[in-house]
Design an enzyme around this catalytic site. Structure first.
Site, PDB file in Angstrom:
ATOM      1  N   ASP A 179      -1.131  -6.841   3.641  1.00 36.72           N
ATOM      2  CA  ASP A 179      -0.627  -5.631   2.989  1.00 36.72           C
ATOM      3  C   ASP A 179      -1.126  -4.524   3.899  1.00 36.72           C
ATOM      4  OD1 ASP A 179      -0.535  -3.223   1.468  1.00 36.72           O
ATOM      5  OD2 ASP A 179      -0.179  -4.445  -0.314  1.00 36.72           O
ATOM      6  N   HIS A 180      -0.220  -3.961   4.687  1.00 41.75           N
ATOM      7  CA  HIS A 180      -0.727  -3.102   5.777  1.00 41.75           C
ATOM      8  C   HIS A 180      -1.429  -1.850   5.250  1.00 41.75           C
ATOM      9  CE1 HIS A 180       3.229  -1.201   5.254  1.00 41.75           C
ATOM     10  NE2 HIS A 180       2.666  -0.128   5.722  1.00 41.75           N
ATOM     11  N   HIS A 241       1.687  -2.422  -2.433  1.00 43.07           N
ATOM     12  CA  HIS A 241       0.915  -1.325  -1.833  1.00 43.07           C
ATOM     13  C   HIS A 241       0.271  -0.402  -2.874  1.00 43.07           C
ATOM     14  CE1 HIS A 241       2.795  -2.764   1.720  1.00 43.07           C
ATOM     15  NE2 HIS A 241       3.952  -2.171   1.528  1.00 43.07           N
TER      16      HIS A 241
END
Ligand code: NAP
Length: 496
Positions: A179-180, A241
């Protein structure tokens, strides 16, 4: 760092070019890749090693932020890259891949430590994991790791099913779900920076009135209609996110004990989130879709007029939510989350609003992009007695330019075997559990879809969600309040 073979599925794709190669290059330049490192890129199209290496170099020219690439350094970097044709559905391709992997390991005289990075559509994850297992690629005498990109399932049952399938080939300690947002430096350093900001401004966490988490984009659906029209803002942003941002914030307030594992604390946050019932969703969630409007002075089409989107699509491009955490610290602090496309500004921001008995209103603002940092703002709350006629903002801390970006940090962590900033299965499952009643309510049309003009802050109903509790979204507005300060940033304070 241990010698590694990086097996990249989707080596010809967009994500590889845009993010993975630039991150690997910067790691190489910073000497953060293993000394013995080999990369095998995979895809269906036929490419020689030389063409593959030239394509990687080309993508660095287009997407890498590094300047003045030294040709010698570049040659050394590309030397590790090989290409292999593989269709994920053809078992014989995996047998040939295993031969190539072993041949490279022999050439480099390295242990069979293998990192499988799936930069391909999620519909291919299960097939690839099963074939890695069956072909023997995953049974060598070294470590193996699986790195996967979102989306992880499209609802609770499919996420659970996918996890069961992956677990047949990799156990949880070997799975790295990217999950950047978790790789963003501001997110990783939020706790420490927040606590010094709180003490610097003499603000106690006991006086928090509400928390607002916003991730807004000005872009529309672009070329991703096929994916996005089935995902919507809720699956594309909210389930992963936004809830990850909430977890990361909630484990820091009031004060994280540094010795406790991040994953356990995040899980605890999700477990204490008050569940929504399908029939109550409309009281706490606002669903929106952009109509036509204006972005940066130019006219833009509404969602259903975008290429590839059906005229009668009910897909959500915006979601606002009110959440409550059932624990002694959080019990009276509402948390509002919103995210959407074609909004007025591109930003990711967490705002902590403080209770105010005085005519002054205090906010701590955590900017997670584009200008990462923490600032403090004091403004007129609208109560009588204030001589503050415009908000005063001070920057308390900022992330220095030039520090590594999310993919660089996360790939480096995966190579080291550090899972701290990856999404663990428990968190993913609990997130889907919380979101599932909303998906059910959407499917059964139990709440309206509000059309908002592109270029705004979303539907009016999103504002009303906070007004019911006596709050407003914290939005910087262009200077119309006070002409003397045109161009400065304004915040709307607490409801009068
Ligand atoms: N792009 C982004 O910015 C972004 C951001 C976040 C997450 N993601 C996720 O990252 C993943 C990859 O996205 P992307 O944008 O890079 O997709 P993409 O540009 O469509 O690339 C897909 C890749 O998969 C390969 N591929 C497709 N079918 C295959 C098959 N049957 N056998 C072997 N290889 C196959 C393609 O190679 P060939 O055509 O050569 O077979 C290509 O390299 C997706 O899960 C996406 O959701 C992407």
């Amino acid at each position: 760092m241990e010698p590694t073979t990086f097996v990249l599925f989707g080596a010809t794709g967009d994500l590889a070019k845009r993010k993975i190669y630039p991150a690997l290059y910067l790691l190489f330049v910073d000497q953060k890749l293993p000394k013995s490192f080999s990369l095998i890129g995979l895809g269906r199209r036929e490419l020689s090693d030389e063409t593959f290496q030239a394509n990687v170099e080309q993508s660095l020219s287009t997407f890498s932020k590094s300047e003045g690439r030294d040709p010698e350094v570049m040659r050394n970097f590309l030397r590790a890259f090989r290409y292999h044709v593989l269709d994920v559905n053809r078992k014989e391709d995996y047998t040939k891949l295993l031969q190539l992997v072993e041949q490279r390991e022999d050439e480099l005289n390295i242990l069979p430590n293998r990192m499988f990075y799936l930069s391909v559509g999620p519909e291919l994850f299960e097939t690839i994991a099963a074939n890695i297992h069956e072909s023997g690629l995953g049974s060598a005498n070294g470590w193996k790791r699986l790195v996967i990109e979102k989306p992880f399932g499209h609802d609770l049952p499919s996420a659970r099913q996918l996890n069961i399938q992956l677990n047949q080939a990799f156990d949880e300690t070997e799975i790295y779900r990217i999950d950047h947002y978790l790789g963003k430096p501001m997110v990783q350093q939020m706790g420490q920076r927040l606590h010094s900001a709180l003490s610097e401004q003499d603000l106690g966490t006991r006086n928090i009135a509400n928390i607002q988490i916003t991730a807004s984009e000005t872009l529309g659906v672009e070329e991703r209609a096929g994916y996005y029209d089935h995902a919507g803002a809720i699956r594309d942003m909210f389930q992963n996110h936004m809830l990850q941002l909430l977890m990361m914030l909630a484990i820091e307030l009031p004060n994280r004990s540094s010795v406790v594992e991040v994953g356990n604390l995040k899980k605890k946050v999700m477990k204490t989130l008050k569940p929504l019932h399908k029939m109550d969703v409309s009281h706490h969630i606002v669903r929106g879709q952009y109509g036509e409007g204006e972005i940066n002075g130019g006219k833009v089409a509404g969602y259903t007029a975008e290429p590839g989107i059906a005229l009668d699509s009910l897909n959500d491009t915006f979601i606002a939510a009110r959440l409550k955490v059932d624990d002694p610290f959080w019990k009276d602090i509402p948390i509002y989350i919103r995210t959407g496309k074609r909004l007025k500004e591109k930003l990711t921001r967490i705002v902590i609003e403080f209770k105010s008995e005085s005519p002054l209103q205090d906010h701590l603002i955590v900017e997670i992009g584009p200008n990462d940092g923490i600032s403090f703002q004091r403004s007129n709350s609208g109560k009588e007695g204030s001589d503050v006629d415009k908000p005063v903002q001070s920057k308390l801390s900022a992330i220095k330019a030039g520090i590594p970006e999310a993919y660089e940090i996360l790939i480096h962590d995966a190579l080291k075997g550090d899972k701290t900033y990856f999404a663990h299965w428990d968190e993913v499952e609990l997130s889907w559990e919380w979101v599932q009643p909303i998906l059910d309510a959407y499917r059964e049309n139990l709440l309206p879809l509000h059309i908002y003009p592109a270029g705004t802050y979303g539907p009016n109903e999103s504002d009303k969600l906070l007004e019911q509790d006596g709050f407003h979204w914290f939005d910087f507005k262009s200077a119309s309040v006070n002409d003397a300060n045109k161009g400065e940033l304004y915040a709307y304070g607490h409801k009068t």
